[in-house]
Design an enzyme around this catalytic site. Structure first.
Site, PDB file in Angstrom:
ATOM      1  CB  SER A 142      -0.865   0.007   1.267  1.00 29.27           C
ATOM      2  OG  SER A 142      -1.464   1.270   1.468  1.00 29.27           O
ATOM      3  CE1 TYR A 155      -4.233  -1.970   5.107  1.00 22.85           C
ATOM      4  CE2 TYR A 155      -3.307   0.168   4.543  1.00 22.85           C
ATOM      5  CZ  TYR A 155      -3.870  -1.038   4.158  1.00 22.85           C
ATOM      6  OH  TYR A 155      -4.055  -1.312   2.825  1.00 22.85           O
TER       7      TYR A 155
HETATM    8  P1  NDP Z   1     -11.449  -5.986  -0.458  1.00 30.44           P
HETATM    9  O1  NDP Z   1     -12.007  -5.973   0.905  1.00 30.44           O
HETATM   10  O2  NDP Z   1     -12.358  -5.826  -1.605  1.00 30.44           O
HETATM   11  O3  NDP Z   1     -10.605  -7.323  -0.688  1.00 30.44           O
HETATM   12  C1  NDP Z   1      -9.889  -7.942   0.314  1.00 30.44           C
HETATM   13  C2  NDP Z   1      -9.769  -9.396  -0.047  1.00 30.44           C
HETATM   14  O4  NDP Z   1      -8.967 -10.070   0.932  1.00 30.44           O
HETATM   15  C3  NDP Z   1     -11.122 -10.093  -0.086  1.00 30.44           C
HETATM   16  O5  NDP Z   1     -11.152 -10.967  -1.186  1.00 30.44           O
HETATM   17  C4  NDP Z   1     -11.150 -10.887   1.210  1.00 30.44           C
HETATM   18  O6  NDP Z   1     -11.901 -12.051   0.990  1.00 30.44           O
HETATM   19  C5  NDP Z   1      -9.672 -11.225   1.347  1.00 30.44           C
HETATM   20  N1  NDP Z   1      -9.247 -11.568   2.694  1.00 30.44           N
HETATM   21  C6  NDP Z   1      -9.259 -10.803   3.815  1.00 30.44           C
HETATM   22  N2  NDP Z   1      -8.792 -11.505   4.851  1.00 30.44           N
HETATM   23  C7  NDP Z   1      -8.481 -12.740   4.375  1.00 30.44           C
HETATM   24  C8  NDP Z   1      -7.962 -13.908   4.954  1.00 30.44           C
HETATM   25  N3  NDP Z   1      -7.656 -13.986   6.268  1.00 30.44           N
HETATM   26  N4  NDP Z   1      -7.765 -14.997   4.170  1.00 30.44           N
HETATM   27  C9  NDP Z   1      -8.076 -14.950   2.859  1.00 30.44           C
HETATM   28  N5  NDP Z   1      -8.555 -13.873   2.250  1.00 30.44           N
HETATM   29  C10 NDP Z   1      -8.766 -12.787   3.007  1.00 30.44           C
HETATM   30  O7  NDP Z   1     -10.320  -4.859  -0.458  1.00 30.44           O
HETATM   31  P2  NDP Z   1      -9.188  -4.458  -1.521  1.00 30.44           P
HETATM   32  O8  NDP Z   1      -9.390  -5.147  -2.807  1.00 30.44           O
HETATM   33  O9  NDP Z   1      -9.122  -3.008  -1.512  1.00 30.44           O
HETATM   34  O10 NDP Z   1      -7.881  -5.027  -0.810  1.00 30.44           O
HETATM   35  C11 NDP Z   1      -6.961  -5.891  -1.470  1.00 30.44           C
HETATM   36  C12 NDP Z   1      -5.557  -5.571  -0.990  1.00 30.44           C
HETATM   37  O11 NDP Z   1      -5.205  -4.276  -1.443  1.00 30.44           O
HETATM   38  C13 NDP Z   1      -5.404  -5.548   0.531  1.00 30.44           C
HETATM   39  O12 NDP Z   1      -4.185  -6.160   0.889  1.00 30.44           O
HETATM   40  C14 NDP Z   1      -5.384  -4.063   0.850  1.00 30.44           C
HETATM   41  O13 NDP Z   1      -4.697  -3.794   2.038  1.00 30.44           O
HETATM   42  C15 NDP Z   1      -4.662  -3.538  -0.374  1.00 30.44           C
HETATM   43  N6  NDP Z   1      -4.845  -2.115  -0.611  1.00 30.44           N
HETATM   44  C16 NDP Z   1      -6.085  -1.589  -0.854  1.00 30.44           C
HETATM   45  C17 NDP Z   1      -6.237  -0.222  -1.050  1.00 30.44           C
HETATM   46  C18 NDP Z   1      -7.562   0.406  -1.277  1.00 30.44           C
HETATM   47  O14 NDP Z   1      -7.643   1.656  -1.223  1.00 30.44           O
HETATM   48  N7  NDP Z   1      -8.605  -0.343  -1.587  1.00 30.44           N
HETATM   49  C19 NDP Z   1      -5.072   0.678  -1.019  1.00 30.44           C
HETATM   50  C20 NDP Z   1      -3.816   0.012  -0.797  1.00 30.44           C
HETATM   51  C21 NDP Z   1      -3.718  -1.327  -0.603  1.00 30.44           C
HETATM   52  P3  NDP Z   1     -12.752 -12.857   2.074  1.00 30.44           P
HETATM   53  O15 NDP Z   1     -13.377 -11.859   3.008  1.00 30.44           O
HETATM   54  O16 NDP Z   1     -13.728 -13.587   1.215  1.00 30.44           O
HETATM   55  O17 NDP Z   1     -11.762 -13.766   2.731  1.00 30.44           O
END
Ligand code: NDP
Length: 245
Positions: A142, A155
């Site tokens: 991030s 975070y």
């Molecule tokens: P979402 O919440 O849409 O996606 C997060 C994903 O991670 C989901 O598919 C969720 O699926 C999965 N997840 C969470 N915890 C677990 C776990 N313990 N095991 C397996 N899967 C898990 O958010 P984003 O797409 O935005 O986030 C994706 C990545 O991008 C993250 O690492 C986030 O920190 C990073 N990011 C996002 C930003 C933003 O502004 N959106 C900015 C910078 C970085 P499920 O709940 O089905 O397990």
């Protein structure tokens, strides 16, 4: 293998947001996908959309905090396709809050998902990549790993750990492996404004509405790193909308 077509790619956090967009982007370009996340129905819906459009995707219920689940993810790729070319470690949770709120379960979840989860992926995929003498890690951090803003301390710390571990892994990888860090800024996903302190989450969601980029932009950055010729390693991509400071 150069390009995206034919590559076997495992993606964690593929049930929504950046992971889902990356799955769609890579599937459209002929990658064979193994998709991991906890929400089975959401994940299966993504896989079904891909297969209905003529692509190749399999859903595997994975909680990245569990070591065995990552072995299931890589094992599914090996069982179905005989190899694994790329592991995209994208699963994450933005449960942001001020320290004074003592949301220690959220702290634990971010450490477990971002740090332990990444290490579990390395533990499962590295032996496979070594055996193949080829493979690529793509780790999603991030912009919070570069600019620390309160109240994002935990975070940001866990995403900084992702950055450090990725660079350390790259230095140990040797000539056959590729290791890529992708650090997005605000991205329009359901993950923004979910969890953590309700006031902070609401403020982040408002800010995101103003300045976020679409998840397809991050997917294309991940695709760029994957499609490079053998021997070319995109070490680090920082991507954000021009509206973000
Ligand atoms: P979402 O919440 O849409 O996606 C997060 C994903 O991670 C989901 O598919 C969720 O699926 C999965 N997840 C969470 N915890 C677990 C776990 N313990 N095991 C397996 N899967 C898990 O958010 P984003 O797409 O935005 O986030 C994706 C990545 O991008 C993250 O690492 C986030 O920190 C990073 N990011 C996002 C930003 C933003 O502004 N959106 C900015 C910078 C970085 P499920 O709940 O089905 O397990």
């Amino acid at each position: 293998m150069t390009g995206i077509a034919g590559k076997v790619v495992a993606i964690t956090g593929a049930s929504s947001g950046i992971g889902e967009a990356t799955a769609m982007y890579l599937a459209e370009r002929g990658a064979r996908l193994v998709l991991g996340a906890r929400r089975k129905e959401r994940l299966q819906a993504v896989a079904e959309r891909i297969t209905a459009a003529g692509g190749t995707a399999t859903a595997a219920v994975v909680d990245v905090t569990r070591r065995a689940d990552l072995r299931t993810l890589t094992g599914t790729a090996l069982d179905l396709h005989g190899r694994l070319d790329v592991l995209v470690s994208n699963a994450g949770t933005m449960a942001v809050s001020p320290f004074d709120e003592l949301r220690q379960d959220d702290w634990d979840a971010m450490v477990a998902t971002h740090v332990t989860g990444l290490l579990n992926g390395i533990g499962a995929a590295l032996p496979v990549f070594r055996r193949q003498r080829a493979g690529q890690f793509v780790n999603v951090a991030s912009t919070a790993a570069y600019v620390i803003k309160p109240p994002q301390g935990v975070y940001a710390a866990t995403k900084t750990a992702v950055k450090v571990l990725t660079e350390a892994l790259r230095q140990e990888a040797g000539p056959h492996l590729r290791v890529t860090l992708v650090s997005p800024g605000f991205t329009d996903t359901e993950g923004v404004g979910k969890g953590g302190s309700p006031q902070v989450a609401a403020a982040l969601a408002r800010r995101s509405e103003e300045i976020a980029m679409p998840p397809s932009a991050v997917a294309a950055a991940i695709g760029f790193a994957i499609e490079q010729p053998d021997g070319i390693d995109v070490g680090e991509v920082v991507i954000r909308s021009t509206a973000q400071d």
